[in-house]
Design an enzyme around this catalytic site. Structure first.
Site, PDB file in Angstrom:
ATOM      1  CG  ASN A   7      51.582  58.892   7.416  1.00  0.00           C
ATOM      2  OD1 ASN A   7      50.494  59.317   7.028  1.00  0.00           O
ATOM      3  ND2 ASN A   7      51.869  57.605   7.430  1.00  0.00           N
ATOM      4  CG  HIS A  10      46.579  61.086  11.247  1.00  0.00           C
ATOM      5  ND1 HIS A  10      45.625  60.237  11.750  1.00  0.00           N
ATOM      6  CD2 HIS A  10      47.772  60.493  11.473  1.00  0.00           C
ATOM      7  CE1 HIS A  10      46.211  59.179  12.287  1.00  0.00           C
ATOM      8  NE2 HIS A  10      47.517  59.308  12.127  1.00  0.00           N
ATOM      9  CG  HIS A  43      48.786  52.700   4.987  1.00  0.00           C
ATOM     10  ND1 HIS A  43      48.713  52.090   6.226  1.00  0.00           N
ATOM     11  CD2 HIS A  43      48.476  51.724   4.090  1.00  0.00           C
ATOM     12  CE1 HIS A  43      48.385  50.823   6.089  1.00  0.00           C
ATOM     13  NE2 HIS A  43      48.218  50.574   4.791  1.00  0.00           N
ATOM     14  NE  ARG A  45      44.994  52.056   7.552  1.00  0.00           N
ATOM     15  CZ  ARG A  45      45.249  51.015   8.345  1.00  0.00           C
ATOM     16  NH1 ARG A  45      44.647  49.855   8.111  1.00  0.00           N
ATOM     17  NH2 ARG A  45      46.077  51.121   9.360  1.00  0.00           N
ATOM     18  NE  ARG A  49      41.002  52.358   8.039  1.00  0.00           N
ATOM     19  CZ  ARG A  49      41.285  51.572   9.072  1.00  0.00           C
ATOM     20  NH1 ARG A  49      41.831  52.087  10.163  1.00  0.00           N
ATOM     21  NH2 ARG A  49      41.021  50.288   9.018  1.00  0.00           N
ATOM     22  CD  GLU A  70      53.503  53.814   6.038  1.00  0.00           C
ATOM     23  OE1 GLU A  70      54.464  54.109   6.768  1.00  0.00           O
ATOM     24  OE2 GLU A  70      52.307  53.806   6.434  1.00  0.00           O
ATOM     25  CB  THR A 101      50.184  50.029  11.372  1.00  0.00           C
ATOM     26  OG1 THR A 101      49.723  50.487  10.100  1.00  0.00           O
ATOM     27  CG2 THR A 101      50.943  48.736  11.192  1.00  0.00           C
ATOM     28  CD  GLU A 152      58.462  52.778   8.834  1.00  0.00           C
ATOM     29  OE1 GLU A 152      57.778  53.429   9.656  1.00  0.00           O
ATOM     30  OE2 GLU A 152      58.220  52.752   7.605  1.00  0.00           O
ATOM     31  CG  HIS A 192      53.351  52.975  14.920  1.00  0.00           C
ATOM     32  ND1 HIS A 192      52.393  53.090  13.935  1.00  0.00           N
ATOM     33  CD2 HIS A 192      52.683  52.660  16.045  1.00  0.00           C
ATOM     34  CE1 HIS A 192      51.201  52.841  14.453  1.00  0.00           C
ATOM     35  NE2 HIS A 192      51.352  52.595  15.733  1.00  0.00           N
TER      36      HIS A 192
END
Length: 240
Positions: A7, A10, A43, A45, A49, A70, A101, A152, A192
């Protein structure tokens, strides 16, 4: 062998903190794949963000391996996902005030919306549709009933366990959930909070896992060691 998808959210978070054009999650994704990652996760959003629509479209053009989009069930984001047609769409819960999440999707409470969204994703040519759920048998079976072909499993409670006994108990919960999913004909993914230290017990305990999504641990290590080394270190843990 478990597949590792990374992912890159970040990286975008760091870029956006200073409203800069770097570090670029597209470049980061390429480095991850060059180091041996099996694919990339992001992801998009509702509040944008971190990942932006520009990022989404460039990732679709440049990622060579598997691409996991995602998303919530928000109509605009669903439309973007359908237009981009990733390899996998993973539906997750989303609250604007959360840092990340916080738990699995309540499939039953969201069933009416899922009954619209899931067929729409398949109709767009997306072959895998996953629901991000807690390792609770009722939630997993509800995901199958809703039409998903993948779950998932949310590993946050496992990752955040404060004692070894608690962690082993959470690992067994995940193992039971993975077995329920497998028995229901669902492909099993997980993610996660998984990291270099807690993955070993997860791998030994939880069956049927085809794929894991790991982000923060790798990006955080990459700040100190570089992306190539951070990815290779995680591959050595996941693919033992």
């Amino acid at each position: 062998m478990i597949r590792l998808l990374i992912n890159v959210d970040h990286v975008a978070t760091l870029r956006n903190a200073r409203e800069e054009s770097f570090p670029d999650p597209i470049h980061a994704a390429a480095l991850c794949e060059q180091a041996g990652a099996d694919g990339i996760v992001f992801h998009l959003r509702e509040d944008r963000r971190h990942i932006t629509e520009r990022d989404v479209r460039l990732l679709r053009e440049t990622v060579k391996g598997k691409l996991d989009f995602e998303l919530s069930t928000e109509p605009e984001v669903v439309d973007i996902c359908c237009d981009v047609a990733p390899d996998l769409a993973t539906l997750v819960p989303e609250r604007r005030e959360e840092v990340t999440t916080e738990g699995g999707l309540n499939v039953t409470a969201n069933r009416d919306r899922l009954d619209t969204v899931i067929p729409k994703l398949y109709d767009a040519g997306i072959e895998q549709v996953a629901l991000f759920v807690d390792p609770v048998p009722e939630h997993i079976r509800a995901a199958a009933d809703a039409g998903a072909n993948t779950v998932e499993l949310h590993t946050g409670d496992y990752a955040n366990a404060e004692t070894e006994a608690d962690r082993r108990a959470e690992a067994q919960r995940l193992a039971n959930g993975a077995q329920v999913a497998h028995d229901a004909g669902l492909r099993v993914h997980a993610g996660h909070g998984l990291d270099y230290n807690n993955f070993s017990l997860f791998r030994k305990t939880v069956p049927h896992v085809a794929e894991v999504s790991i982000g923060f641990a790798i990006i955080a290590r990459a700040v100190l060691t570089g992306m190539d080394q951070a990815v290779r270190d995680m591959i050595s843990v996941v693919k033992k």
